[in-house]
Design an enzyme around this catalytic site. Structure first.
Site, PDB file in Angstrom:
ATOM      1  N   LYS A  53      49.050  40.112  38.634  1.00  0.00           N
ATOM      2  CA  LYS A  53      48.458  41.514  38.077  1.00  0.00           C
ATOM      3  C   LYS A  53      47.137  41.427  38.227  1.00  0.00           C
ATOM      4  O   LYS A  53      46.553  40.492  37.925  1.00  0.00           O
ATOM      5  CB  LYS A  53      49.137  41.419  36.625  1.00  0.00           C
ATOM      6  N   HIS A  67      43.251  46.297  34.425  1.00  0.00           N
ATOM      7  CA  HIS A  67      43.523  45.776  33.364  1.00  0.00           C
ATOM      8  C   HIS A  67      42.889  46.993  32.313  1.00  0.00           C
ATOM      9  O   HIS A  67      42.158  46.918  31.365  1.00  0.00           O
ATOM     10  CB  HIS A  67      42.468  44.486  33.171  1.00  0.00           C
TER      11      HIS A  67
END
Lengths: 332, 332, 332, 332
Positions: free
Chosen positions: C220, C244
């Site tokens: 991620k 994020h």
């Protein structure tokens, strides 16, 4: 309050002019998009400043159609100067002469051409005209202007009908009773007669105008290369790239953008000028860098008049001159 | 208060309509991006105005599917006119006939087709329809419209389900008890029955519709060249480029942008119209310059109704007509 | 107050959460440019809606790494759910299971993995981890997650150090005394220990992680084609395109823009997901149209929790599901 | 109030400085377009962040003209520091030395070069000069600077005349009676003597300057590739891409945009620096990524002084340093 830049004069005029007069001067057609674009388009143009050039002496004089002016900023034709200052166009003429620049007097002046001439003998002036349905009226105006020493005829091409300026409609704008459009044979009372202008005018009418006068003909309102080419072919001496301050067709091009294609099409065959959106000396420099021989100011001249008559207009011109000179120096 | 431009009518309607009605008419899907884009996209299109053309006589009449209208602006199908004015669609029909233009009556009218026809005999009208799950209901509507002299069938293609209009959800929008969607066999009480429309409709259903009627079929809601090509191939007579006023899928194209690709794809094989975002006469001119045969107005017609019923709607149409004629003249 | 769209939940959370919690959830790095760009970039993408397709039956289920979910929206890993709702991550787990979708539990949960698992047995869950300086701590977490039936490991790659979120610094953000980051061996008191994460982590550490577990590894925080290629080469099973929530490096790309180049680089070799800026069902459709297999929501899930715990989160998911289905239908 | 980022210092300075001083420091030429563009242009530049690189150890030291500084941010030359803090440039010199970076002292300092040197012996300093009409004055300054251990001469090229800063004109800006421009032989009372600088300076004057000193010459104010090439050919050792904080010619390029073409033209032959618009550590990283060896901060240094003198300036530098290091880590 210090008058430091042109928008100070704008603020003053907005505050002190009667609302109906301010609205009339400020009005743009429809949504005022083009009026505002004239200014925004200048801001989009960026300088590439050059350094360490000798800028101790700069000559900012220029010549338009052979007449010298002290710097490349003239007064565009706007109507009804008495709405801004009691002496009206007489003050405008005096200020223009004092600053040694060109004043284009409007057909819709609130002083006669004779009064304007008498107010500032020897000043460089052009006369702006429309072609009326009554051609004799137009012809008579041309003859008078020529006889009075006006040195150019500016034919406005973008007003077959008047643009839709919403605030004027809302205000029911008309001239106050004590002002008249004095230049026409039978002075109109109360503003523009709705159907006096001839919407059937075409390029061939340039020849008719040519036949009336030996003065140079400048066409005002050109925004495309196609019309610039037609103007040159029909023998005009100059072109003013203009959208009538955004007061006619809304959502056409900004004048400084249109200038580029007009200059390209004209290829130096006639002089090209521009009006619309000039608010700073650096705007003048941009217009010249893009090929204009000179610029004309409309609303800022009215703000100057509204501030202090001829003195206020001189202030406006002087600020533009100082800013123009400074921006030339700083751009190298 | 002078009604000078269409946004004056918008202001009026916002002020005087019940909030639930205003919200319903104003609503766009989701974030209302497309609703607003319809207008912004028009503003991004710029004219290249031409000068010194003879604009003393201008013919603004046109023909749509063979019927003459006085100028290229018709009334788009919108629902529930009684929310704007007590007489509802009867007033709309009268105003359209008075101005000699085309009115597309909506399936979701609060008057019956018979009442609309009787209100303004002889007016040029098309009928807008959805295809219902109950095909017999749709068929019966088509037959009635044809029998009553409607001269076109407008099939709305962009509403398999109703778009998400947040304010309507918040308001719990439904018709007031005394209004009904009268056109359907069993008149629905209180607004739209949630599942009446058939989401399984495909292009083949055009053939089914074709089999029911000799009226020309116009498809409404096309936004891409691919669908424009399909529409032509399936034998429609006209296409209305539309995004349902931004009330269905948000963040699709503005209609004036979509018009360009649809016109290109259609290559003149059928007539192309556009609705969405028309707020000024110059918008009409832009749409025509980009290939539309005629435009239709939705919300502005409702504002006109809200102002003064058929008289208010005529005011709206007359303003658009005047502005359209003026912008034609000023653009050369 | 009707909860009609996700921004209603945002408004609610802003109003009812303690300021320090709201600020923490809302925070973006520096000027919050990237946080806001995530949303703006979605709005710049336009649909080309197609008409007259049979949309009466639509299957919106999908599979991620072989597990079926009811629609392509999962819960992104975010920390400290007890700040939003007393039951914290237990509520999140229950809502995700109820809606039959995937919940990625964060290392910085305020409930233990065991509590989360026990709250919603059988739910599809992945576990998000950082690599700590104390590798044993990371290894222990991986083993626990695997033993508890988590079905994927999400390695966050974009947080070698914590981004600068000005409001958190101003607020002196730390967890209230009664909350803890319970998942780590020695539960930290009061929020994040400043130097627990290992900034020397490189791609080779993927191999280390691989050696610890048979679970699929999803990385991620990938935003470029170069890193996407590296991720594939290092054997990950999935990529979450993420910045994020704009909380790490400000002024990088919006995730939906980065998705395009990542999908292109990956060429179908692994599944690609995206988080950041999802606010409407049509955003989900856009992400899928651009190649994402599924999207994950971060802040909206927290708003849902803040509204009514698991019930509120289900509301959020249900709205997204309905909007997603509707936009699919309307886009054809 | 926590001082978290540079705009906190800006807010503080705006609140606590006398208006005339704040206006002087904040002023941009004309419409302040270029001043604001300096910042906006940074925001338009986007990172492509890379992940999973070992960022546990980062060396942010650099060398400018052979001298090491602790991180690539120096203090740009700005005038009249006593307007911001009683100790004026002495505080600036101390803060720069404490942070181990370079301070470019301005000709228009309110402390003498001797005072500045004595305040922070051994600090890395360059001296900024203009070429005065009175060349002897310039020559004497160069000799003094060299004797005092200044290690570079920064020739400002963009101020043949002072730009038009409207607020300064409105305020009638001049130094308070107790401050003086002390560096010039006969200290001017009350601010800048209007005609002290020589507008006839050209590139050849670089040779004259070269003949006076063995110090490296850095030219400040270059914005085009053409002038960059000329600067290299005339033998300067460094170029500061600068538009004088947008205080000279308005509507020229933002410095970060100009940096790109200057770096390209210079092809590594001399060091290139940039000032203007640096507000965050990530701006420093962007400038370096685009080829700058180091950046200089102007207004932020003055805000730091205004906050707490040398301590406040150190705070500003420390924040930039921390942000720079963090953004390097997060960008990979």
């Amino acid at each position: 309050m210090a008058m430091v830049c042109l928008s100070d004069f704008e603020d003053y005029a907005k505050k002190y002019l009667p609302k109906i007069a301010w609205d009339y001067f400020a009005a743009g057609a429809d949504d005022c998009t083009t009026r505002d674009e004239n200014i925004l388009a200048f801001k989009r143009i960026r300088f590439r400043p050059r350094m360490l050039r000798d800028v101790s002496v700069m000559d900012i004089r220029t010549k338009i159609l052979g007449s010298e002016i002290s710097f490349p900023v003239g007064i565009a034709p706007t109507g009804f100067h008495q709405l801004a200052w009691p002496d009206g166009e007489k003050s405008t003429a005096r200020a223009a002469r004092a600053m040694n620049t060109c004043y284009i007097a409007s057909t819709y002046s609130t002083c006669t051409l004779e009064e304007i001439s008498a107010a500032a003998p020897g000043g460089l002036r052009w006369f702006q005209l429309y072609i009326h349905r009554n051609r004799a009226a137009s012809q008579q105006l041309v003859r008078r202007a020529e006889a009075l020493g006006f040195r150019g005829l500016v034919l406005t091409a973008d007003l077959p009908y008047t643009g839709k300026r919403r605030d004027d409609v809302r205000n029911g704008f008309r001239l106050p009773p004590h002002m008249k459009v004095k230049n026409l044979e039978q002075a109109f009372e109360y503003g523009l007669p709705p159907n006096s202008l001839d919407p059937s005018v075409t390029w061939n009418d340039i020849y008719w105008l040519r036949s009336l006068t030996r003065l140079p003909i400048i066409i005002k309102g050109i925004l495309t290369r196609e019309d610039a080419e037609l103007a040159v072919r029909h023998g005009v001496q100059g072109i003013i790239v203009s959208n009538h301050g955004g007061r006619q067709l809304d959502e056409g091009p900004a004048t400084i953008d249109a200038l580029v294609e007009v200059v390209e099409a004209v290829r130096g065959r006639v002089e090209v000028y521009v009006d619309g959106g000039i608010r700073k000396g650096s705007d003048v420099l941009k217009a010249l860098a893009l090929g204009a021989k000179c610029v004309f100011i409309g609303r800022p001249a009215l703000w100057g008049l509204a501030y202090k008559g001829e003195e206020g207009l001189q202030d406006v011109l002087r600020i533009l001159q100082d800013e123009f000179r400074l921006s030339m120096a700083l751009a190298g």
